[in-house]
Write an enzyme that holds these catalytic residues in place. Structure first.
Site, PDB file in Angstrom:
ATOM      1  N   LYS A 212      44.495  23.772  53.599  1.00 55.22           N
ATOM      2  CA  LYS A 212      45.100  24.886  52.854  1.00 55.22           C
ATOM      3  C   LYS A 212      44.616  24.793  51.408  1.00 55.22           C
ATOM      4  CE  LYS A 212      49.632  27.044  51.919  1.00 55.22           C
ATOM      5  NZ  LYS A 212      51.088  26.946  52.099  1.00 55.22           N
TER       6      LYS A 212
ATOM      7  N   SER B 128      53.312  31.213  53.783  1.00 54.34           N
ATOM      8  CA  SER B 128      52.079  31.351  53.039  1.00 54.34           C
ATOM      9  C   SER B 128      50.876  30.662  53.680  1.00 54.34           C
ATOM     10  CB  SER B 128      52.263  30.792  51.627  1.00 54.34           C
ATOM     11  OG  SER B 128      52.540  29.402  51.682  1.00 54.34           O
TER      12      SER B 128
ATOM     13  N   SER C 219      56.778  28.147  55.043  1.00 59.06           N
ATOM     14  CA  SER C 219      55.358  28.511  55.022  1.00 59.06           C
ATOM     15  C   SER C 219      54.475  27.862  56.084  1.00 59.06           C
ATOM     16  CB  SER C 219      54.764  28.194  53.658  1.00 59.06           C
ATOM     17  OG  SER C 219      54.977  29.280  52.816  1.00 59.06           O
TER      18      SER C 219
END
Ligand code: GLN
Length: 463
Positions: free
Chosen positions: A66, A141, A165
């Site tokens: 990420k 996210s 997330s």
């Protein structure tokens, strides 16, 4: 997890992953593809394997990072304009641990800028598309990470979970997503969102992979004082005898999509048929979780984002005439609207006239939620709940309505407030083919048992 050996080399695994990443380019999963770096590492690992050396438990396994994890490979942007151009001199502890076992990062994944959001639409680089329905959101996210795993580009991807997330995008794309106990994995080298809530975890295709990854990354880190002594790897597995599964009465209402409620009752029936007792839980304080979260979290965000001033990191506005202008223009141009909204809310709830009315009240609600979970785990071993009120929604549907987007987090944020672990598991599909997910919640430090429980149900998880 497929590791490299003399016949299936790390180079082959990495090339395959890179090729798939390019094949799915239109999904907008990656902010950076680490072609050169990954192939170089693969060649080194292959050379070590050829020499007969022990490489590690993740030898040559391609993974996605990420883009809010720091490492010198590529820019760390957190999908925000204000961090564009920033190449980190430090490496996150979790990255170090994964790579010391031979894992190879093939790319950085897209996220809502600074992890603010539930759809990956708040990214400066545009939204990521859902793995199973191109017109729908990836969730967020950690949308890029979940889709990278769901489309089988990589074996696993890292994520951060401050309020859902990892779990929500996992459930939107039909993969496993773990938000560990607060402090299980080091936060060192990860772009801070809300420090008392941030947890580092993974998206994987199986609970076995999750187990392996946690056994590698969990544990105390002198660089993060909130990390816990190693409870994950203690010799005797801390498996609890699981007999009672709690379901939260307060979540069984019209706010939750009918197909998610059906998935939950299907799973409860299955558990009953296997001899588990289903316990109904009254958890009235959970109704304050979302409001408390959207006070505490922006308050911490406002503080964490104050460091981006145009001097120390990434982007600097060209329009700056003086120091004040440098700050204002850089922050004005560099942050996404959602980042600014949170900075403003955060400063408001912390301001002297409003601190008692907002922040202090939210902190008290948080304590109630912590207590409520502790009481619930007297009555049951694990809790089974929806991850979100609905499955993946259409791109553009909620992005201009912040409150609708915040409501996505209704069932996920209380875990972060309480610091307890949650594992999103696949739970079949909607009638129109969208992925469904449910989450298993356990007491603090029960991560290993939670994963073991998911392994036991593995064949039926996706029903
Ligand atoms: N959707 C939540 C938010 O926008 C959670 C984000 C996260 O976990 N990073 O705050």
């Amino acid at each position: 997890m497929k590791t490299a050996n003399k016949t299936v080399t790390a180079t082959m695994l990495v090339k395959d992953a890179l090729q798939k990443a390019k094949h799915f380019a239109e999904y907008n999963i990656f902010t950076f593809l680490n072609e050169e770096g990954a192939l170089k590492k693969a060649a080194e690992i292959d050379a070590r394997i050829a020499r007969g050396e022990e490489v590690g438990k993740l030898a040559g396994v391609p993974y996605a990072l990420k883009d809010n994890f720091l490492s010198p490979e590529g820019q760390t942007t957190a999908s925000a304009h204000i961090l564009e151009g920033y190449v980190s001199p430090v490496t996150a502890t979790v990255v170090e641990k994964l790579e010391s076992e031979g894992a190879i990062m093939i790319g950085r994944t897209n996220l809502d800028a600074f992890a603010h959001g539930s759809s990956t639409e708040n990214s400066y680089f545009g939204p990521t598309h859902n793995a199973h329905d191109f017109e729908r959101v990836a969730g967020g996210s950690s949308g890029g990470s979940a889709v990278a795993v769901a489309l089988d580009i990589v074996e696993f991807a890292t994520g951060t979970d401050t309020g859902g997330s990892i779990r929500q995008p996992a459930s939107f794309n039909g993969v496993y997503g773990l938000k560990p106990t607060y402090g299980a994995n080091s936060r060192y080298g990860v772009v801070a969102m809300a420090s008392s809530l941030d947890c580092i975890g993974f998206s994987t295709k199986t609970p076995d992979d999750m187990d392996l990854l946690m056994s590698i990354t969990a544990g105390q880190d002198p660089k993060d004082m909130t990390t816990l002594p190693d409870f994950y790897n203690i010799a005797a597995p801390p498996t609890r005898t699981v007999t009672r599964i709690g379901v939260i009465k307060d979540f069984d209402n019209d706010a939750v999509d009918a197909e998610i409620r059906e998935a939950l009752s299907r799973k409860c029936e299955l558990l009953k048929s296997k001899g588990y007792e289903i316990v109904e839980l009254d958890m009235p304080a959970l109704k304050y979780a979302l409001a408390a979260y959207y006070i505490i979290q922006p308050a911490e965000v406002a503080s964490n984002l104050s460091r981006y001033d145009g001097v120390r990191y990434g982007f600097r506005s060209e329009r700056a005439q003086d120091l004040e202008g440098l700050y204002n223009n850089t922050r004005g141009e560099g942050f996404m609207p959602e980042n600014k909204r949170r900075i403003m809310i955060g400063n408001f709830v912390l301001s002297s006239g409003f601190y008692d009315a907002y922040f202090l009240k939210a902190a008290k609600a948080r304590t109630l939620i912590v207590q409520e979970y502790a009481e619930a785990f007297q009555k049951c071993d694990f809790i089974l709940t929806p991850v979100s009120p609905n499955p993946a929604f259409k791109l553009g549907e909620k992005v201009n309505d912040p409150v609708a987007m915040y409501l996505e987090d209704l069932m996920s944020v209380s875990l972060n407030l309480a610091g307890v672990p949650g594992l999103a598991v696949p739970a079949g599909k909607t009638r129109d083919g969208r992925s469904l997910g449910l989450q298993l919640v356990g007491p603090r430090r029960s991560d290993k048992s939670l994963i073991e429980f998911a392994k036991e149900l593995q064949d039926e998880n996706d029903l």
